[in-house]
Design a protein around this motif. Structure first.
Motif, short mmCIF file in Angstrom:
data_model
loop_
_atom_site.label_atom_id
_atom_site.label_comp_id
_atom_site.label_asym_id
_atom_site.label_seq_id
_atom_site.Cartn_x
_atom_site.Cartn_y
_atom_site.Cartn_z
N GLU A 5 13.46 -16.45 -8.64
CA GLU A 5 12.15 -15.83 -8.60
C GLU A 5 12.33 -14.33 -8.46
OE1 GLU A 5 9.41 -17.40 -5.77
OE2 GLU A 5 10.09 -19.45 -6.07
N ALA A 6 11.63 -13.60 -9.29
CA ALA A 6 11.67 -12.14 -9.17
C ALA A 6 10.73 -11.72 -8.06
CB ALA A 6 11.26 -11.49 -10.49
N ILE A 7 11.22 -10.93 -7.15
CA ILE A 7 10.41 -10.45 -6.04
C ILE A 7 10.26 -8.94 -6.18
CG2 ILE A 7 10.24 -10.21 -3.54
CD1 ILE A 7 11.89 -12.77 -3.30
N ALA A 8 9.03 -8.50 -6.28
CA ALA A 8 8.75 -7.07 -6.39
C ALA A 8 8.95 -6.42 -5.03
CB ALA A 8 7.34 -6.85 -6.88
N PRO A 9 9.52 -5.23 -5.02
CA PRO A 9 9.69 -4.53 -3.74
C PRO A 9 8.34 -4.11 -3.17
CG PRO A 9 10.27 -3.09 -5.55
CD PRO A 9 10.00 -4.46 -6.14
N CYS A 10 8.27 -4.02 -1.88
CA CYS A 10 7.04 -3.56 -1.23
C CYS A 10 6.88 -2.06 -1.47
CB CYS A 10 7.11 -3.80 0.27
SG CYS A 10 7.21 -5.54 0.71
N PRO A 11 5.67 -1.64 -1.82
CA PRO A 11 5.46 -0.21 -2.02
C PRO A 11 5.46 0.51 -0.67
CG PRO A 11 3.39 -1.38 -2.25
CD PRO A 11 4.46 -2.41 -2.09
N PRO A 12 5.86 1.77 -0.66
CA PRO A 12 5.84 2.52 0.60
C PRO A 12 4.40 2.80 1.02
CG PRO A 12 6.40 3.97 -1.21
CD PRO A 12 6.34 2.58 -1.78
N VAL A 13 4.18 2.89 2.32
CA VAL A 13 2.87 3.24 2.86
C VAL A 13 2.99 4.64 3.44
CG1 VAL A 13 1.07 2.68 4.53
CG2 VAL A 13 2.32 0.85 3.37
N VAL A 14 2.27 5.58 2.86
CA VAL A 14 2.29 6.96 3.35
C VAL A 14 1.56 7.01 4.69
CG1 VAL A 14 1.53 9.32 2.88
CG2 VAL A 14 2.33 7.86 1.01
N GLU A 15 2.17 7.64 5.66
CA GLU A 15 1.54 7.80 6.96
C GLU A 15 0.80 9.13 7.00
OE1 GLU A 15 1.46 5.41 9.19
OE2 GLU A 15 2.80 4.14 8.03
N TYR A 16 -0.41 9.12 7.56
CA TYR A 16 -1.22 10.32 7.70
C TYR A 16 -1.38 10.64 9.18
CZ TYR A 16 -2.41 9.33 2.85
OH TYR A 16 -2.35 9.07 1.49
N THR A 17 -1.38 11.93 9.49
CA THR A 17 -1.55 12.34 10.89
C THR A 17 -2.98 12.06 11.32
OG1 THR A 17 -2.29 14.58 10.34
CG2 THR A 17 0.12 14.23 10.58
N ALA A 18 -3.18 12.03 12.62
CA ALA A 18 -4.53 11.83 13.16
C ALA A 18 -5.44 12.96 12.69
CB ALA A 18 -4.48 11.76 14.68
N ALA A 19 -4.90 14.17 12.61
CA ALA A 19 -5.70 15.31 12.15
C ALA A 19 -6.12 15.12 10.69
CB ALA A 19 -4.91 16.61 12.33
N ASP A 20 -5.20 14.66 9.86
CA ASP A 20 -5.54 14.41 8.45
C ASP A 20 -6.61 13.33 8.35
OD1 ASP A 20 -3.78 16.28 7.38
OD2 ASP A 20 -2.19 14.82 7.04
N GLN A 21 -6.48 12.28 9.13
CA GLN A 21 -7.46 11.19 9.09
C GLN A 21 -8.83 11.67 9.55
OE1 GLN A 21 -6.04 7.36 10.67
NE2 GLN A 21 -3.98 8.21 10.55
N ALA A 22 -8.86 12.50 10.60
CA ALA A 22 -10.13 13.03 11.09
C ALA A 22 -10.78 13.94 10.05
CB ALA A 22 -9.91 13.80 12.40
N ARG A 23 -9.97 14.76 9.40
CA ARG A 23 -10.50 15.64 8.37
C ARG A 23 -11.05 14.83 7.20
NH1 ARG A 23 -7.39 20.45 5.01
NH2 ARG A 23 -9.10 20.78 3.54
N ALA A 24 -10.34 13.80 6.79
CA ALA A 24 -10.81 12.95 5.69
C ALA A 24 -12.13 12.29 6.06
CB ALA A 24 -9.75 11.91 5.35
N ALA A 25 -12.24 11.81 7.29
CA ALA A 25 -13.48 11.17 7.74
C ALA A 25 -14.64 12.17 7.69
CB ALA A 25 -13.31 10.62 9.15
#
Length: 55
Positions: A5-25
Motif C-alpha cells: 500500500e502506498a502511504i502518502a507522507p503527512c503534510p507539515p503543519v505551520v505553527e503560528y505565534t499567538a500574536a499572529d493568531q490574534a492579528r488574524a482574528a
C-alpha cells in the motif's frame, strides 16, 4: 504489487505565534458579512486538524 500500500507522507503543519493568531482574528473581524475567505479559512482549519492527526 500484491499486498503493498502506498502511504502518502503527512503534510507539515505551520505553527503560528499567538500574536499572529490574534492579528488574524482581528483582521477576520473587519471582513464584510458573508466574505468567502472566512469559509475558506474554516476549510483550512479542517485540513490543519487532519494533518495533525496524520502524524
Amino acid at each position: 504489487m500484491a499486498g503493498s500500500e502506498a502511504i502518502a507522507p503527512c503534510p507539515p503543519v505551520v505553527e503560528y505565534t499567538a500574536a499572529d493568531q490574534a492579528r488574524a482574528a482581528e483582521e477576520v473581524e473587519t471582513l464584510p458579512e458573508g466574505a468567502v475567505i472566512v469559509r475558506m479559512l474554516s476549510d483550512y482549519a479542517v485540513l490543519r486538524d487532519q494533518a495533525r492527526a496524520c502524524r
